[in-house]
Structure formats: C-alpha cells, structure tokens
Design a protein around this motif. Structure first.
Motif, PDB file in Angstrom:
ATOM      1  N   PRO A 134      26.612  96.232  74.317  1.00 25.35           N
ATOM      2  CA  PRO A 134      28.074  96.275  74.399  1.00 25.35           C
ATOM      3  C   PRO A 134      28.604  95.933  75.791  1.00 25.35           C
ATOM      4  CG  PRO A 134      27.282  98.130  73.117  1.00 25.35           C
ATOM      5  CD  PRO A 134      26.065  97.458  73.684  1.00 25.35           C
ATOM      6  N   MET A 135      27.869  96.306  76.823  1.00 25.45           N
ATOM      7  CA  MET A 135      28.333  95.997  78.182  1.00 25.45           C
ATOM      8  C   MET A 135      28.333  94.487  78.420  1.00 25.45           C
ATOM      9  SD  MET A 135      29.512  97.063  81.069  1.00 25.45           S
ATOM     10  CE  MET A 135      29.224  98.847  81.041  1.00 25.45           C
ATOM     11  N   SER A 136      27.304  93.779  77.979  1.00 21.62           N
ATOM     12  CA  SER A 136      27.271  92.335  78.159  1.00 21.62           C
ATOM     13  C   SER A 136      28.440  91.669  77.447  1.00 21.62           C
ATOM     14  CB  SER A 136      25.946  91.767  77.618  1.00 21.62           C
ATOM     15  OG  SER A 136      24.847  92.291  78.318  1.00 21.62           O
ATOM     16  N   THR A 137      28.704  92.098  76.222  1.00 23.54           N
ATOM     17  CA  THR A 137      29.829  91.544  75.475  1.00 23.54           C
ATOM     18  C   THR A 137      31.150  91.902  76.128  1.00 23.54           C
ATOM     19  OG1 THR A 137      28.565  91.669  73.423  1.00 23.54           O
ATOM     20  CG2 THR A 137      30.954  91.484  73.211  1.00 23.54           C
ATOM     21  N   ALA A 138      31.278  93.132  76.588  1.00 22.99           N
ATOM     22  CA  ALA A 138      32.523  93.578  77.223  1.00 22.99           C
ATOM     23  C   ALA A 138      32.842  92.748  78.456  1.00 22.99           C
ATOM     24  CB  ALA A 138      32.419  95.060  77.595  1.00 22.99           C
ATOM     25  N   VAL A 139      31.845  92.473  79.279  1.00 24.14           N
ATOM     26  CA  VAL A 139      32.063  91.694  80.507  1.00 24.14           C
ATOM     27  C   VAL A 139      32.524  90.279  80.169  1.00 24.14           C
ATOM     28  CG1 VAL A 139      30.914  90.650  82.493  1.00 24.14           C
ATOM     29  CG2 VAL A 139      30.448  93.030  81.895  1.00 24.14           C
ATOM     30  N   ALA A 140      31.807  89.618  79.268  1.00 27.33           N
ATOM     31  CA  ALA A 140      32.156  88.240  78.921  1.00 27.33           C
ATOM     32  C   ALA A 140      33.543  88.162  78.282  1.00 27.33           C
ATOM     33  CB  ALA A 140      31.108  87.659  77.970  1.00 27.33           C
ATOM     34  N   VAL A 184      32.040  98.942  68.691  1.00 26.12           N
ATOM     35  CA  VAL A 184      33.455  98.698  68.989  1.00 26.12           C
ATOM     36  C   VAL A 184      34.006  99.826  69.862  1.00 26.12           C
ATOM     37  CG1 VAL A 184      35.766  98.433  68.002  1.00 26.12           C
ATOM     38  CG2 VAL A 184      33.795  97.354  66.887  1.00 26.12           C
ATOM     39  N   GLY A 185      33.601 101.060  69.578  1.00 26.61           N
ATOM     40  CA  GLY A 185      34.036 102.173  70.412  1.00 26.61           C
ATOM     41  C   GLY A 185      33.566 102.033  71.846  1.00 26.61           C
ATOM     42  N   ALA A 186      32.344 101.538  72.039  1.00 27.01           N
ATOM     43  CA  ALA A 186      31.826 101.329  73.392  1.00 27.01           C
ATOM     44  C   ALA A 186      32.635 100.262  74.126  1.00 27.01           C
ATOM     45  CB  ALA A 186      30.355 100.935  73.324  1.00 27.01           C
ATOM     46  N   LEU A 187      32.954  99.168  73.437  1.00 25.44           N
ATOM     47  CA  LEU A 187      33.787  98.139  74.059  1.00 25.44           C
ATOM     48  C   LEU A 187      35.119  98.727  74.523  1.00 25.44           C
ATOM     49  CD1 LEU A 187      33.347  95.094  71.628  1.00 25.44           C
ATOM     50  CD2 LEU A 187      32.281  95.401  73.875  1.00 25.44           C
ATOM     51  N   ARG A 188      35.756  99.501  73.648  1.00 27.03           N
ATOM     52  CA  ARG A 188      37.055 100.094  73.991  1.00 27.03           C
ATOM     53  C   ARG A 188      36.931 101.011  75.206  1.00 27.03           C
ATOM     54  NH1 ARG A 188      40.113  97.063  70.369  1.00 27.03           N
ATOM     55  NH2 ARG A 188      39.983  97.768  68.225  1.00 27.03           N
ATOM     56  N   ALA A 189      35.851 101.801  75.246  1.00 27.74           N
ATOM     57  CA  ALA A 189      35.678 102.726  76.363  1.00 27.74           C
ATOM     58  C   ALA A 189      35.456 101.991  77.680  1.00 27.74           C
ATOM     59  CB  ALA A 189      34.501 103.662  76.069  1.00 27.74           C
ATOM     60  N   PHE A 241      30.702 106.979  78.185  1.00 30.74           N
ATOM     61  CA  PHE A 241      30.556 106.767  76.744  1.00 30.74           C
ATOM     62  C   PHE A 241      29.145 107.163  76.338  1.00 30.74           C
ATOM     63  CE2 PHE A 241      29.390 104.421  72.952  1.00 30.74           C
ATOM     64  CZ  PHE A 241      30.490 104.641  72.125  1.00 30.74           C
ATOM     65  N   ARG A 242      29.054 108.125  75.412  1.00 27.72           N
ATOM     66  CA  ARG A 242      27.748 108.622  74.959  1.00 27.72           C
ATOM     67  C   ARG A 242      27.695 108.537  73.436  1.00 27.72           C
ATOM     68  NH1 ARG A 242      25.645 111.604  79.463  1.00 27.72           N
ATOM     69  NH2 ARG A 242      27.271 111.842  81.065  1.00 27.72           N
ATOM     70  N   GLY A 243      26.956 107.559  72.924  1.00 26.02           N
ATOM     71  CA  GLY A 243      26.849 107.375  71.489  1.00 26.02           C
ATOM     72  C   GLY A 243      25.442 107.608  70.999  1.00 26.02           C
ATOM     73  N   ASP A 244      25.237 107.393  69.715  1.00 29.52           N
ATOM     74  CA  ASP A 244      23.913 107.559  69.125  1.00 29.52           C
ATOM     75  C   ASP A 244      22.995 106.384  69.428  1.00 29.52           C
ATOM     76  OD1 ASP A 244      24.700 109.965  67.961  1.00 29.52           O
ATOM     77  OD2 ASP A 244      25.375 108.983  66.119  1.00 29.52           O
ATOM     78  N   PHE A 245      23.572 105.216  69.708  1.00 27.03           N
ATOM     79  CA  PHE A 245      22.782 103.999  69.889  1.00 27.03           C
ATOM     80  C   PHE A 245      22.817 103.488  71.333  1.00 27.03           C
ATOM     81  CE2 PHE A 245      24.583 104.101  65.597  1.00 27.03           C
ATOM     82  CZ  PHE A 245      23.428 104.147  64.839  1.00 27.03           C
ATOM     83  N   ASP A 275      46.221  91.649  83.310  1.00 24.43           N
ATOM     84  CA  ASP A 275      47.682  91.590  83.212  1.00 24.43           C
ATOM     85  C   ASP A 275      48.130  91.364  81.771  1.00 24.43           C
ATOM     86  OD1 ASP A 275      47.979  91.905  85.963  1.00 24.43           O
ATOM     87  OD2 ASP A 275      47.788  89.747  86.319  1.00 24.43           O
ATOM     88  N   VAL A 276      47.181  91.296  80.870  1.00 21.69           N
ATOM     89  CA  VAL A 276      47.433  91.091  79.438  1.00 21.69           C
ATOM     90  C   VAL A 276      46.708  92.190  78.676  1.00 21.69           C
ATOM     91  CG1 VAL A 276      47.767  88.592  79.628  1.00 21.69           C
ATOM     92  CG2 VAL A 276      45.459  89.521  79.295  1.00 21.69           C
ATOM     93  N   PRO A 277      47.005  92.385  77.383  1.00 17.60           N
ATOM     94  CA  PRO A 277      46.289  93.414  76.619  1.00 17.60           C
ATOM     95  C   PRO A 277      44.803  93.096  76.512  1.00 17.60           C
ATOM     96  CG  PRO A 277      48.307  92.748  75.489  1.00 17.60           C
ATOM     97  CD  PRO A 277      48.099  91.765  76.606  1.00 17.60           C
ATOM     98  N   PRO A 278      43.967  94.083  76.195  1.00 14.04           N
ATOM     99  CA  PRO A 278      42.544  93.842  75.972  1.00 14.04           C
ATOM    100  C   PRO A 278      42.357  92.889  74.794  1.00 14.04           C
ATOM    101  CG  PRO A 278      42.978  96.194  76.183  1.00 14.04           C
ATOM    102  CD  PRO A 278      44.311  95.516  76.083  1.00 14.04           C
ATOM    103  N   PRO A 279      41.190  92.276  74.671  1.00 17.43           N
ATOM    104  CA  PRO A 279      40.948  91.359  73.552  1.00 17.43           C
ATOM    105  C   PRO A 279      41.075  92.052  72.195  1.00 17.43           C
ATOM    106  CG  PRO A 279      39.238  91.132  75.233  1.00 17.43           C
ATOM    107  CD  PRO A 279      40.028  92.345  75.592  1.00 17.43           C
ATOM    108  N   ALA A 280      41.592  91.316  71.222  1.00 17.01           N
ATOM    109  CA  ALA A 280      41.568  91.796  69.846  1.00 17.01           C
ATOM    110  C   ALA A 280      40.137  91.705  69.330  1.00 17.01           C
ATOM    111  CB  ALA A 280      42.501  90.962  68.969  1.00 17.01           C
ATOM    112  N   VAL A 281      39.708  92.716  68.589  1.00 14.82           N
ATOM    113  CA  VAL A 281      38.345  92.768  68.070  1.00 14.82           C
ATOM    114  C   VAL A 281      38.381  92.687  66.547  1.00 14.82           C
ATOM    115  CG1 VAL A 281      36.195  94.074  67.930  1.00 14.82           C
ATOM    116  CG2 VAL A 281      37.585  94.161  70.026  1.00 14.82           C
TER     117      VAL A 281
END
Length: 342
Positions: free
Chosen positions: A66-72, A115-120, A133-137, A153-159
C-alpha cells in the motif's frame, strides 16, 4: 453518463492515445495493467491532456505494498492537478502467488484493508499527523519527515476497486469511491447479485449511493452484418471463453445454469487447447455477456444493457473506426441520464 476510454500500448502509445481520447470527448483515459506497467503511462498522458481524468483500470494492488501505491498515486495526483482515478484490482490467486510471488489470502478483507491503508497514509501526509495504521495484513507506523511528500492542493485520488463476487463488491461499496464491474458479467448478475451487494456494503459503511460510482465495461460488437461482424463476434467469444475458464468467475455462469461450461473450459486450458475454447461459447452466452449492435444503434444498446446499474461506461471501439462516428457514440452516451436501479 460518464464515458471512460482504454489506453493500451504502454509508454509508446500513452501521449497520442490519451490526446485522441480527449479529442473524441471521453471523460477519462484508463490504463489496464496487463503486459505493461499500469502507472508509468499515466504520467505521460498527463502531459498530453488538460481535461480528462487519467488513471488505472486496473492496477494489481496485491502485487504492491500500500505504501508503494500511495506514493505513486500521490505524485500523479499532484502532477495531474487532481485528475487521477486510481483503479485497483486483486487479480486471482495463481497470478499473485506464481507471477508476482506475493501472498494471497482473504482477498475481500485484504482489499478493504488496502484501501484503508491508502487513506491513512494520505491523511498523514495531508494533515501532518502521525502515521499509525495497524491492520491484519500490513502495518504502516513509520513516516520520518524526509519521506513525507507533503500535502496536496487538490483532494486525494479517487479510489475505484474491481469486483465480481459479492464479498469483494460489498467491501468495495463499504470503503471505495467506486466499483469497476468486470466485463465478465451480465445484466441478470448485476441485478440479482451485484446490486444487492452494493446496497449492503453502502449500508455497512454508512454511505449514500449518490457518493459512489459504478463503472461498467461490457464486451461490445459493432459492425454491419458481414465478415467484420463475424470476426468481431469471434474475438468476443475468445474473450468470454478465457474469463469463463477461471474458477473465480464461475458464479456468474452458475446463475445462468452454465456452470459446467467453466469445468469444460478449464480442462481445455490444462491441455493447452486454447484455440478450441471459443467453440464452446454459443450464441446464448454471447447474448448474455456482450452487446451486439449496428453502429448507429450502439449507444442505445449500451444504455439498455447497463443504464440502470452504472454511472460510467468503459468503451473500446474497433481500431480504425471513423472518428466522427466514434465521437457521436461518446456524445450520445454522455447525454444518457443515469436512472438508479430499483
């Protein structure tokens, strides 16, 4: 109705393809991750466009942290001025374990958490709060200032998340901004399985349907009667056969009483008899999964097929089709009022 275009060809086609889709009136250009990377073409497409949304349909989520996806995604959202639509998909177990060498388990729960990890992660960057963020996976609990890209300066990406089965559909409706319907679905499956799952997921998440988008991508055959139409139908039979051989998609066939078709097709794949698979796809199966229409009636046929269940439609028309006609189809679909299903 919003109309999404498909951006194939990898890096070499990204700029020209995205520019063409924008000129034809599409609302978005989405990159499938099949034989090419799903994110790199989006960056090139940003430079070639100014209006349309750009994104992935789909990016293989479980092949990435999730971190790699979040950064990109954060970088692309900033670079595009807020035009990124991040479409995620789980893929199927053999690909995740044997192609990507990544873990597989409980895909619906894993996607909900992803998706929750991305949001966090995005919230930590946007608001400057501690990442915890502490999840099961996955767990994400470290974000030194040097690695924080800072707020947008814009909203976060739509998922958006791709789903076929009810559990993944429910999880998607609970946490994502939108659902990507697989092409391997039917109007009956949408009505009897997908829509109830959406309603349940929205209720669990305490969400409203008005804030959630559904995107359909039906198989389309459009050409006058003759050799071109027959070739197009043959190609669709091959696509349907490929997906129908996958155990994960058998419930769609089961609903129609065609479950044994999956068993037969699976056996042909084991024997390497790929060229024979399409011969098992009869006209009834084609009619259930594909939209077959004369060019002038294509927009109306698409609306009849998915109009009550989708807010967006992914459209891939035959290569070399007349640009003026192509643009007319897009305009006709965009004029279509979306009527929520009962």
């Amino acid at each position: 109705m919003q109309v999404d275009g498909r951006l194939d060809g990898g890096l070499a086609e990204a700029r020209a393809g995205a520019s063409t889709l924008e000129e034809l009136g599409y609302d978005s250009a989405l990159v499938p991750e099949v034989a090419h990377d799903g994110l790199l073409p989006v960056a090139l497409a940003v430079d070639a466009t100014s209006r349309i949304t750009l994104g992935t349909s789909i990016l293989v989520a479980f092949a990435r942290s999730p971190m790699s996806t979040a950064v990109a995604a954060w970088d692309l959202q900033r670079f595009s001025g807020g035009r990124l639509q991040l479409g995620l998909g789980s893929q199927v177990r053999p690909h995740i374990e044997r192609r990507f060498a990544m873990p597989w388990s409980r895909p619906a729960e894993r996607m909900r958490e992803y998706v929750g990890a991305l949001r966090a992660i995005w919230q930590a960057w946007q608001e400057g709060t501690a990442l915890d963020f502490r999840g099961d996976f996955t767990q994400h609990t470290l974000m030194p200032p040097r690695f924080d890209p800072g707020p947008l300066d814009v909203p976060p990406p739509a998922v958006f998340v791709a789903a076929v089965g009810p559990r993944m559909t429910e999880a998607t409706a609970e946490v994502a901004d939108g659902l990507i319907l697989h092409s391997f679905t039917t109007a009956r499956y949408m009505r009897e399985v997908t829509q109830p799952a959406i309603d349940h997921g929205l209720a669990v998440g305490g969400r409203d349907r008005n804030g959630f988008e559904v995107r359909a991508s039906p198989f389309v055959v459009t050409a006058p009667d003759g050799p071109d139409r027959e070739r197009a139908i043959t190609a669709v039979r091959e696509q349907i056969a490929f997906y129908a051989s996958t155990p994960s998609y058998r419930p769609v066939l089961d609903l129609h009483g065609w479950g044994e078709l999956q068993t037969d097709l699976r056996e042909l794949t084991r024997q390497g008899r790929w060229s024979e698979m399409s011969t098992l796809i009869d006209d009834d199966v084609v009619d259930a999964f594909a939209i077959v229409a004369e060019p002038d009636g294509l927009a109306e046929a698409i609306h009849r097929h998915i109009g009550g269940y989708a807010d967006r439609v992914g459209l891939t028309l035959p290569p070399g089709s007349d640009p003026d006609w192509h643009a007319d189809v897009v305009r006709a679909l965009k004029k279509t009022a979306v009527v929520p299903s009962p």
